[in-house]
Design an enzyme around this catalytic site. Structure first.
Site, PDB file in Angstrom:
ATOM      1  N   MET A 167       0.836  -1.200   0.000  1.00 13.44           N
ATOM      2  CA  MET A 167       0.000   0.000   0.000  1.00 13.44           C
ATOM      3  C   MET A 167       0.872   1.252   0.000  1.00 13.44           C
ATOM      4  O   MET A 167       0.426   2.342   0.373  1.00 13.44           O
ATOM      5  CB  MET A 167      -0.950   0.004   1.198  1.00 13.44           C
ATOM      6  CG  MET A 167      -2.003  -1.088   1.120  1.00 13.44           C
ATOM      7  SD  MET A 167      -3.541  -0.721   1.989  1.00 13.44           S
ATOM      8  CE  MET A 167      -2.955  -0.500   3.658  1.00 13.44           C
ATOM      9  N   GLY A 168       2.130   1.088  -0.425  1.00 14.72           N
ATOM     10  CA  GLY A 168       3.022   2.237  -0.521  1.00 14.72           C
ATOM     11  C   GLY A 168       3.671   2.597   0.793  1.00 14.72           C
ATOM     12  O   GLY A 168       3.738   1.790   1.715  1.00 14.72           O
ATOM     13  N   HIS A 209       9.519   1.018   2.717  1.00 17.97           N
ATOM     14  CA  HIS A 209      10.692   1.052   3.603  1.00 17.97           C
ATOM     15  C   HIS A 209      11.484  -0.230   3.385  1.00 17.97           C
ATOM     16  O   HIS A 209      11.129  -1.066   2.529  1.00 17.97           O
ATOM     17  CB  HIS A 209      10.258   1.217   5.069  1.00 17.97           C
ATOM     18  CG  HIS A 209       9.206   0.246   5.507  1.00 17.97           C
ATOM     19  ND1 HIS A 209       9.437  -1.108   5.650  1.00 17.97           N
ATOM     20  CD2 HIS A 209       7.889   0.417   5.810  1.00 17.97           C
ATOM     21  CE1 HIS A 209       8.335  -1.711   6.049  1.00 17.97           C
ATOM     22  NE2 HIS A 209       7.367  -0.812   6.140  1.00 17.97           N
ATOM     23  N   HIS A 258       9.747  -3.666   3.138  1.00 15.43           N
ATOM     24  CA  HIS A 258       9.225  -4.036   1.824  1.00 15.43           C
ATOM     25  C   HIS A 258      10.349  -4.534   0.917  1.00 15.43           C
ATOM     26  O   HIS A 258      10.203  -5.537   0.220  1.00 15.43           O
ATOM     27  CB  HIS A 258       8.533  -2.841   1.154  1.00 15.43           C
ATOM     28  CG  HIS A 258       7.309  -2.355   1.863  1.00 15.43           C
ATOM     29  ND1 HIS A 258       7.293  -1.191   2.590  1.00 15.43           N
ATOM     30  CD2 HIS A 258       6.063  -2.886   1.954  1.00 15.43           C
ATOM     31  CE1 HIS A 258       6.079  -1.004   3.092  1.00 15.43           C
ATOM     32  NE2 HIS A 258       5.319  -2.016   2.724  1.00 15.43           N
ATOM     33  N   GLN A 292     -10.315  -2.201   3.172  1.00 15.49           N
ATOM     34  CA  GLN A 292      -9.767  -2.840   4.363  1.00 15.49           C
ATOM     35  C   GLN A 292      -9.568  -1.857   5.516  1.00 15.49           C
ATOM     36  O   GLN A 292      -8.997  -2.200   6.545  1.00 15.49           O
ATOM     37  CB  GLN A 292      -8.471  -3.588   4.047  1.00 15.49           C
ATOM     38  CG  GLN A 292      -7.282  -2.746   3.684  1.00 15.49           C
ATOM     39  CD  GLN A 292      -6.118  -3.592   3.201  1.00 15.49           C
ATOM     40  OE1 GLN A 292      -6.155  -4.165   2.116  1.00 15.49           O
ATOM     41  NE2 GLN A 292      -5.073  -3.689   4.009  1.00 15.49           N
ATOM     42  N   GLU A 339       6.184 -11.479   7.730  1.00 13.96           N
ATOM     43  CA  GLU A 339       5.624 -12.108   8.923  1.00 13.96           C
ATOM     44  C   GLU A 339       5.180 -11.093   9.971  1.00 13.96           C
ATOM     45  O   GLU A 339       4.526 -11.472  10.938  1.00 13.96           O
ATOM     46  CB  GLU A 339       6.632 -13.081   9.534  1.00 13.96           C
ATOM     47  CG  GLU A 339       6.835 -14.337   8.692  1.00 13.96           C
ATOM     48  CD  GLU A 339       7.675 -15.387   9.394  1.00 13.96           C
ATOM     49  OE1 GLU A 339       8.261 -15.080  10.462  1.00 13.96           O
ATOM     50  OE2 GLU A 339       7.767 -16.507   8.865  1.00 13.96           O
ATOM     51  N   ARG A 369       4.040   2.993   9.523  1.00 12.08           N
ATOM     52  CA  ARG A 369       3.562   3.854  10.616  1.00 12.08           C
ATOM     53  C   ARG A 369       4.702   4.469  11.420  1.00 12.08           C
ATOM     54  O   ARG A 369       4.488   5.448  12.137  1.00 12.08           O
ATOM     55  CB  ARG A 369       2.649   3.052  11.552  1.00 12.08           C
ATOM     56  CG  ARG A 369       1.364   2.581  10.889  1.00 12.08           C
ATOM     57  CD  ARG A 369       0.601   1.612  11.778  1.00 12.08           C
ATOM     58  NE  ARG A 369      -0.584   1.107  11.084  1.00 12.08           N
ATOM     59  CZ  ARG A 369      -1.823   1.297  11.491  1.00 12.08           C
ATOM     60  NH1 ARG A 369      -2.058   1.980  12.585  1.00 12.08           N
ATOM     61  NH2 ARG A 369      -2.838   0.807  10.812  1.00 12.08           N
TER      62      ARG A 369
END
Length: 281
Positions: free
Chosen positions: A30-31, A34, A37, A61, A150, A189
């Protein structure tokens, strides 16, 4: 690296790859990218001829419209990160109508109950939204292998179940949690944390390491009490801590020798909700 903004041109690209018998590795995002990813794409690079990313902030979602509104959108920066990584051959940035051609409504899935545990308990329909967008992307990307971190372990199990339910010939790979040097799990986040909050948040990983030390030495009620005590004294809000069976994701109150267990934790640091987990044993 090629960038595709619509389904038609992307489909032509995928058809060309398939005609040339290229194996495709894929990890949707979802962009707000970091290093966590990038760790997915690094693994995919070793196992596939072609590696594809996607960026799509999925509206279905998000149970809270404010969370959807606050979610960081950094497309230009994300493209630069993917391009400079050298792990990714193409990124697909679909429009809403490419994913939801019949209107923005989620499909309903029966994931066998795992959708109702933990993150699903207070977010009805959340994993229907996840399943809908991932299934749509799988059908358009047509990967041989797909990679999920995970850190979102429940989501990983949902995707494994989705592939079984849909009869898709895709191998799902779980990639271990990528952490900062201080142990904090990499997350989009984290950019919303202040420097002090970021440092204070290391207590989450330290607590999980303690739980792993206490595993099978203390009872689960004793472990939970210790975790609650840690967070009652540090100014953070512990939303939940539990130990669950890795297969069913159901919370357990005692250990059995023939089962695999994982500790899950959700903590609010200021206005930021952080999740983490750790395999025990």
């Amino acid at each position: 690296m090629q960038v595709f903004y619509d389904r038609a041109s992307f489909s032509q690209y995928i058809n060309h790859l398939k005609e040339n018998h290229k194996t495709i590795g894929f990890a949707p995002t979802m962009g707000a990218l970091h290093n966590g990813h990038l760790s997915l794409y690094q693994v995919a690079r070793q196992q596939n001829n072609i590696v594809i990313s996607s960026i799509f902030v999925n509206p279905t979602q998000f149970n809270n419209p404010e969370d959807l509104e606050k979610y960081p959108r950094t497309i230009d920066a994300d493209i630069k990160i993917l391009d400079s990584s050298t792990f990714v051959d193409a990124v697909y940035i679909p429009r809403v109508e490419d994913i939801y051609p019949n209107g923005m409504v989620s499909k309903h899935y029966n994931f066998g109950g795992i959708e109702n545990e933990m993150e699903g308990a207070a977010r009805p329909g959340h994993f229907d939204g996840v399943g809908t967008v991932v299934e749509a992307l799988f059908l358009q990307v047509r990967p041989d292998n797909a990679y999920f971190g995970e850190k979102d372990f429940q989501q990983l199990k949902i995707i494994e179940k989705l592939v079984m339910l849909s009869g898709l010939d895709i191998k799902i790979h779980g990639v271990k949690i990528h952490r900062q040097d201080n142990g904090l799990a990499m997350s989009s986040r984290n950019m919303r944390l202040s420097a002090d909050e970021r440092e204070a948040s290391t207590i989450i990983y330290k607590t999980l390491k303690n739980v792993n030390d206490w595993f099978r030495v203390l009872s689960i009620p004793e472990i939970k009490k210790r975790v609650e005590d840690i967070f009652s004294n540090n100014g953070m809000q512990l939303e939940y801590f539990l130990i669950a069976d890795e297969d069913t994701l159901k919370e357990v109150n005692f250990f059995s020798e023939d089962k695999n267990y994982r500790a899950f934790i959700v903590v609010h640091v200021g206005s930021v909700r952080l999740i983490d987990n750790m395999h025990l044993g």
